[in-house]
Motif scaffolding. Structure first.
Motif, PDB file in Angstrom:
ATOM      1  N   LYS A 166       0.925  -1.270  -0.094  1.00  0.00           N
ATOM      2  CA  LYS A 166      -0.056  -0.046  -0.083  1.00  0.00           C
ATOM      3  C   LYS A 166       0.770   1.081  -0.043  1.00  0.00           C
ATOM      4  O   LYS A 166       0.402   2.389  -0.820  1.00  0.00           O
ATOM      5  CB  LYS A 166      -1.108  -0.086   1.423  1.00  0.00           C
ATOM      6  CG  LYS A 166      -2.131  -1.073   0.890  1.00  0.00           C
ATOM      7  CD  LYS A 166      -3.112  -0.754   2.312  1.00  0.00           C
ATOM      8  CE  LYS A 166      -4.328  -1.647   2.140  1.00  0.00           C
ATOM      9  NZ  LYS A 166      -5.284  -1.513   3.170  1.00  0.00           N
TER      10      LYS A 166
ATOM     11  N   ASN B 211      -1.891  -1.880  -5.954  1.00  0.00           N
ATOM     12  CA  ASN B 211      -3.276  -2.463  -5.648  1.00  0.00           C
ATOM     13  C   ASN B 211      -3.368  -3.996  -6.286  1.00  0.00           C
ATOM     14  O   ASN B 211      -4.562  -4.261  -6.184  1.00  0.00           O
ATOM     15  CB  ASN B 211      -4.098  -1.523  -6.181  1.00  0.00           C
ATOM     16  CG  ASN B 211      -4.113  -1.368  -7.673  1.00  0.00           C
ATOM     17  OD1 ASN B 211      -3.467  -2.055  -8.422  1.00  0.00           O
ATOM     18  ND2 ASN B 211      -4.883  -0.633  -8.346  1.00  0.00           N
TER      19      ASN B 211
ATOM     20  N   CYS C 279      -6.726  -9.854   0.341  1.00  0.00           N
ATOM     21  CA  CYS C 279      -6.961  -8.797  -0.788  1.00  0.00           C
ATOM     22  C   CYS C 279      -8.292  -8.455  -0.725  1.00  0.00           C
ATOM     23  O   CYS C 279      -8.771  -7.217  -1.029  1.00  0.00           O
ATOM     24  CB  CYS C 279      -6.373  -9.409  -1.799  1.00  0.00           C
ATOM     25  SG  CYS C 279      -4.479  -9.491  -2.263  1.00  0.00           S
TER      26      CYS C 279
ATOM     27  N   LEU D  85      -7.997  -5.083  -2.679  1.00  0.00           N
ATOM     28  CA  LEU D  85      -7.041  -5.009  -3.682  1.00  0.00           C
ATOM     29  C   LEU D  85      -7.280  -6.068  -4.732  1.00  0.00           C
ATOM     30  O   LEU D  85      -8.138  -7.216  -4.176  1.00  0.00           O
ATOM     31  CB  LEU D  85      -5.670  -5.405  -2.969  1.00  0.00           C
ATOM     32  CG  LEU D  85      -5.176  -4.455  -1.892  1.00  0.00           C
ATOM     33  CD1 LEU D  85      -3.935  -4.929  -1.071  1.00  0.00           C
ATOM     34  CD2 LEU D  85      -5.004  -3.087  -2.278  1.00  0.00           C
TER      35      LEU D  85
END
Length: 290
Positions: free
Chosen positions: A48, A53, A73, A78
């Protein structure tokens, strides 16, 4: 994420194991349990901070790490992708990965060996992707696992953990050293020829003075079992009301039982075993456990 970490100490109940307390990292989360969250915590922070991402990682078809990465995620918003070693298959673990939104790329075993090249070929031109090694192995993972020590009593004399690559063990020993404790770390390699783990741990800690390797409890190698281990798993779960997996924690608890039977420890020694989760691994051996 997981700010209120739930990982209590539980006393084992069977008369032969009352010396042992278990650090229940398996209770952290159903899918990001055990050492998985410890390893991924700072990997996620690093990704991050670099404005990435999309996490790209690696593992086998029954990898707990893949499920954990997919779940993390999804929780963090993400994207996730995994290179899966071997031919295309469908199983319960990969179903969970897909449900959490992970893209799967099945990869031949020879090309899988060069993970850096695979990443570069598929994602090297994309600035938003972040490489996560198999099992989450990384300095960030070592840092995350080191934090476990602060959650244990300082007078712990013996700490046990199972090991594959040695990342979790390296973190534990680092934590012991940072807090200047007298705790001995006992590591049960689940791979045949596990002596190499000492060298891996040394890379992160600078000293293995408080490390004890027990290399004779691999049962033939990684994910290998025999009837004695399968019978032990069934008996342990019934006696303790605690699930253990065939790949990692069962071998650790088997080793502890064996050492206790041989009077390896001084009377009233304070022993803690780290439950590193991985319980979904049971699904890969359900036929043997039936």
């Amino acid at each position: 994420m997981f700010k209120d970490l739930y990982s209590p100490l539980h006393q084992l109940q069977h008369p032969t194991r009352t010396q042992i307390q278990v650090k229940r990292d398996d209770l952290i989360d159903p899918y990001v349990s055990g050492n998985k969250w410890r390893k991924l915590k700072y990997i996620l922070e690093t990704a991050k901070s670099l404005h990435k991402n999309h996490l790209v990682t690696f593992g086998g078809a029954y990898s707990n790490h893949l499920v954990a990465t997919a779940a993390v995620c999804a929780k963090a918003g993400l994207k996730s992708t995994a290179f899966v070693r071997g031919e295309s298959v469908h199983n319960e673990m990969l179903l969970l990965c897909r449900l959490f939104g992970m893209e799967l790329i099945f990869t031949g075993r020879e090309s899988y060996k060069n993970k850096a090249l695979l990443f570069e070929q598929h994602f090297g031109a994309l600035e938003n992707t972040y490489f996560v090694d198999e099992g989450g192995a990384s300095p960030e993972a070592v840092t995350g696992c080191a934090e476990i020590i602060a959650e244990l009593p300082d007078d712990t004399e013996h700490l046990f953990c199972a090991a594959g690559t040695g990342t979790t063990a390296a973190g534990l020993l680092k934590g012991i050293q940072e807090r200047k404790l007298k705790t001995l770390l006992h590591v049960i390699p689940v791979l045949k020829g596990g002596d190499f783990i000492a060298d891996e741990i040394l890379k992160h800690t600078g000293s293995t003075e408080q490390l004890v390797l027990h290399t004779e409890y691999h049962f033939g190698g990684y994910a290998k079992t025999n009837p004695a281990l399968i019978e032990f798993i069934k008996r342990f779960i019934k006696e303790e009301g605690m699930l253990i997996d065939p790949v990692y924690t069962s071998k650790m608890f088997f080793a502890l039982d064996d050492l206790l039977s041989k009077n390896y420890f001084a009377k009233n020694s304070k022993i803690i075993a780290l439950h590193t989760g991985g319980l979904l691994g049971i699904l890969g051996m359900k036929d043997k456990l039936l």
